[in-house]
Motif scaffolding. Structure first.
Motif, PDB file in Angstrom:
ATOM      1  N   THR A 196       0.860  -1.088   0.327  1.00  0.00           N
ATOM      2  CA  THR A 196      -0.096   0.308   0.187  1.00  0.00           C
ATOM      3  C   THR A 196       1.581   1.359   0.688  1.00  0.00           C
ATOM      4  N   PRO A 197       0.234   2.364  -0.124  1.00  0.00           N
ATOM      5  CA  PRO A 197       0.780   4.103  -0.540  1.00  0.00           C
ATOM      6  C   PRO A 197       1.418   4.523   1.341  1.00  0.00           C
ATOM      7  N   VAL A 198       1.298   3.472   2.256  1.00  0.00           N
ATOM      8  CA  VAL A 198       1.363   3.956   3.384  1.00  0.00           C
ATOM      9  C   VAL A 198       3.196   4.462   3.781  1.00  0.00           C
ATOM     10  N   GLU A 199       3.210   5.767   4.466  1.00  0.00           N
ATOM     11  CA  GLU A 199       4.667   6.189   4.650  1.00  0.00           C
ATOM     12  C   GLU A 199       4.440   6.812   5.523  1.00  0.00           C
ATOM     13  N   ASP A 200       6.172   7.108   5.989  1.00  0.00           N
ATOM     14  CA  ASP A 200       6.785   7.033   7.948  1.00  0.00           C
ATOM     15  C   ASP A 200       5.355   8.131   8.282  1.00  0.00           C
ATOM     16  N   ALA A 201       4.945   9.110   8.044  1.00  0.00           N
ATOM     17  CA  ALA A 201       4.518   9.969   9.110  1.00  0.00           C
ATOM     18  C   ALA A 201       2.651   9.322   9.018  1.00  0.00           C
ATOM     19  N   ASP A 202       2.376   8.004   8.430  1.00  0.00           N
ATOM     20  CA  ASP A 202       1.298   7.250   7.914  1.00  0.00           C
ATOM     21  C   ASP A 202       1.044   6.815   9.580  1.00  0.00           C
ATOM     22  N   LEU A 203       2.903   6.583  10.314  1.00  0.00           N
ATOM     23  CA  LEU A 203       2.581   5.645  11.349  1.00  0.00           C
ATOM     24  C   LEU A 203       3.015   6.754  12.814  1.00  0.00           C
ATOM     25  N   ALA A 204       2.523   7.775  12.205  1.00  0.00           N
ATOM     26  CA  ALA A 204       2.186   8.559  13.361  1.00  0.00           C
ATOM     27  C   ALA A 204       0.411   7.864  13.879  1.00  0.00           C
ATOM     28  N   THR A 205      -0.596   7.363  13.424  1.00  0.00           N
ATOM     29  CA  THR A 205      -1.774   7.200  13.452  1.00  0.00           C
ATOM     30  C   THR A 205      -1.451   6.019  13.483  1.00  0.00           C
ATOM     31  N   LYS A 224      10.439   5.952  14.576  1.00  0.00           N
ATOM     32  CA  LYS A 224       9.711   6.624  15.963  1.00  0.00           C
ATOM     33  C   LYS A 224       8.960   6.058  16.259  1.00  0.00           C
ATOM     34  N   HIS A 225       7.674   6.557  14.996  1.00  0.00           N
ATOM     35  CA  HIS A 225       6.252   6.547  15.690  1.00  0.00           C
ATOM     36  C   HIS A 225       5.792   5.049  16.655  1.00  0.00           C
ATOM     37  N   LEU A 226       6.295   3.826  16.142  1.00  0.00           N
ATOM     38  CA  LEU A 226       5.958   2.792  17.159  1.00  0.00           C
ATOM     39  C   LEU A 226       6.510   2.076  17.834  1.00  0.00           C
ATOM     40  N   LEU A 227       7.866   2.969  18.704  1.00  0.00           N
ATOM     41  CA  LEU A 227       8.737   2.403  20.138  1.00  0.00           C
ATOM     42  C   LEU A 227       7.654   2.054  21.085  1.00  0.00           C
ATOM     43  N   GLY A 228       6.249   3.198  20.669  1.00  0.00           N
ATOM     44  CA  GLY A 228       5.087   3.016  22.263  1.00  0.00           C
ATOM     45  C   GLY A 228       4.297   1.590  22.226  1.00  0.00           C
ATOM     46  N   LEU A 229       4.387   1.352  21.192  1.00  0.00           N
ATOM     47  CA  LEU A 229       3.067  -0.120  21.200  1.00  0.00           C
ATOM     48  C   LEU A 229       4.035  -1.332  21.937  1.00  0.00           C
ATOM     49  N   LYS A 230       3.832  -1.237  22.949  1.00  0.00           N
ATOM     50  CA  LYS A 230       4.153  -2.254  23.875  1.00  0.00           C
ATOM     51  C   LYS A 230       4.049  -3.792  23.691  1.00  0.00           C
TER      52      LYS A 230
END
Length: 91
Positions: A39-48, A71-77
């Motif tokens: 899919t066209p997912v990009e870095d900014a989309d990972l904040a969502t 960096k957006h994924l760091l909180g996904l424990k």
């Protein structure tokens, strides 16, 4: 259920669907798995994506994500599996 407000949660789900994500939910409606392969997912989309704090599996293969988006994924424990095949993410 995710501590994100109901409206923010709905908007985040809509954004994921707009990116053609395959979404799997827990019985309580929280997001268990997101599949963005090809899919066209990009870095900014990972904040969502980071709003889904109980996410267990995330497939990002063959997308436009890079090291910067990680960096957006760091909180996904609860994240147990992350697929990055075919991305620009380094080891």
């Amino acid at each position: 259920m995710n501590p994100v407000s109901t409206e923010a949660f709905r908007e985040a789900i809509q954004k994921m669907r707009a990116l053609n994500a395959d979404i799997e939910l827990f019985a309580d409606g929280d997001v268990r798995m997101l599949n963005f392969v090809g899919t066209p997912v990009e870095d900014a989309d990972l904040a969502t994506v980071a709003l889904f704090s109980n996410l267990q599996r995330l497939y990002l293969g063959a997308t436009r994500v890079t090291d910067a988006g990680m960096k957006h994924l760091l909180g996904l424990k609860e994240l147990e599996y992350l697929s990055l095949h075919g991305t620009e993410v380094s080891e």
